[in-house]
Write an enzyme that holds these catalytic residues in place. Sequence first.
Site, PDB file in Angstrom:
ATOM      1  N   HIS A 139      20.621  34.436  69.703  1.00 35.52           N
ATOM      2  CA  HIS A 139      21.006  33.246  68.941  1.00 35.52           C
ATOM      3  C   HIS A 139      20.419  33.194  67.537  1.00 35.52           C
ATOM      4  O   HIS A 139      19.968  32.137  67.070  1.00 35.52           O
ATOM      5  CB  HIS A 139      20.633  31.986  69.717  1.00 35.52           C
ATOM      6  N   HIS A 213      25.968  25.049  71.127  1.00 29.21           N
ATOM      7  CA  HIS A 213      25.311  25.260  72.418  1.00 29.21           C
ATOM      8  C   HIS A 213      25.104  23.942  73.179  1.00 29.21           C
ATOM      9  O   HIS A 213      24.050  23.737  73.793  1.00 29.21           O
ATOM     10  CB  HIS A 213      23.973  25.961  72.200  1.00 29.21           C
ATOM     11  N   GLU A 350      30.427  28.047  75.394  1.00 27.05           N
ATOM     12  CA  GLU A 350      30.172  28.432  74.009  1.00 27.05           C
ATOM     13  C   GLU A 350      31.271  29.384  73.540  1.00 27.05           C
ATOM     14  O   GLU A 350      31.266  30.567  73.882  1.00 27.05           O
ATOM     15  CB  GLU A 350      28.803  29.107  73.906  1.00 27.05           C
TER      16      GLU A 350
END
Length: 385
Positions: A139, A213, A350
């Site tokens: 991420h 997210h 996501e």
Amino acid sequence: MHYIIVLLTILLIGCRSALPTDENVSAGRESATSLTVAQRPFGATEEGPVTEYTLTNGQGMQVSVINYGGIITQLWVPDRQGVVDDVVLGFDSIAGYLGEYPYFGALIGRYGNRIADGRFSLDGQTYTLATNNGPNSLHGGLRGFNRKYWTATILREADRVGVSLTGSSADGEEGYPGNLQVTVTYWLNNANELLLEYRAETDKATPVNLTNHSYFNLRGAGRGDVLGHVLLLDADTFTPVDSTLIPTGELRPVAGTPFDFTTPTPIGARIDADNEQIAFGGGYDHNFVLNDAGSGMRQVATVYEPTSGRTLEVETTEPGVQFYTGNFLDGTNIGKGGTAYTYRSGFCLETQHFPDSPNQPDFPSTVLLPGQVYSTQTVYRFGVR
């Protein structure tokens, strides 16, 4: 009679002048009569004050976003009885988002999901990233977009309201090449649709994979697990992973496996199946290859929660979606209202390009070149049955 009409007109004008403006509309949970934007202080970081922007429509839906991390902090939607509840996990104050937390509601970038061993090669050069998830980069690294301070602009159109967040990622930040300019816009309309628009440009070739997210629980945040939610996912294949959750490169059919959600299936029906992929993820934490990739915006998922009647439909332009079932939530994150977020108490959808694409030549490319515009869209539409 003339005097009565004049008096009534004066009273009506006075009532209208007493109505709240957009800037002082409550950010609470009452139903709005029109599309509005409100804002309130939400603490501060070293970079400046944090503001929470609340978008409200005329159907009782509200979405709140902060300019730190592009985080969706609240999302209130009605159930089949018209009772509204907050259906995303998160915190009551900025303090929770400044510490270690599992990306509740966050804007993810420069690269959403994992990159193997924290490295990739591009145009003959190898780039090294922070490894913040075992041996891999996750991420965006140690300070991804979820920890950035963004510049917010309120937007109003005839049929929707929004907030646009703009920011930049410098060449070399977290190991990525190129100066990246990013704009992410959150729109709300009266069809109970939350539209996320992502846009980016670079001055040097770089991988880009932006997503959100949010952890959803359609019963209400903190109201138990999500195993009874019924999921329909338009994906005939998924990308199996190794023990560190990096894709092997295979596109595996879901048919005959616990990953088959091509017909409506409770999330918990096979989540503990005796299956190597389930074991690797501790449940579902996998990228699903969405059907009809490349055909633009299309509906890819539907979730139904039987007790509340709430539904969530997902549309996207992206080729994949990471379906995650909160397998690493363990009650240590104390969320809104002092609620501990326990095991599998939220799920994520996501929308994305595939994990580790910079190291997987057979996956759709995530490389953005100078002169190109990165542009993707995702809609989360809420309803009831």
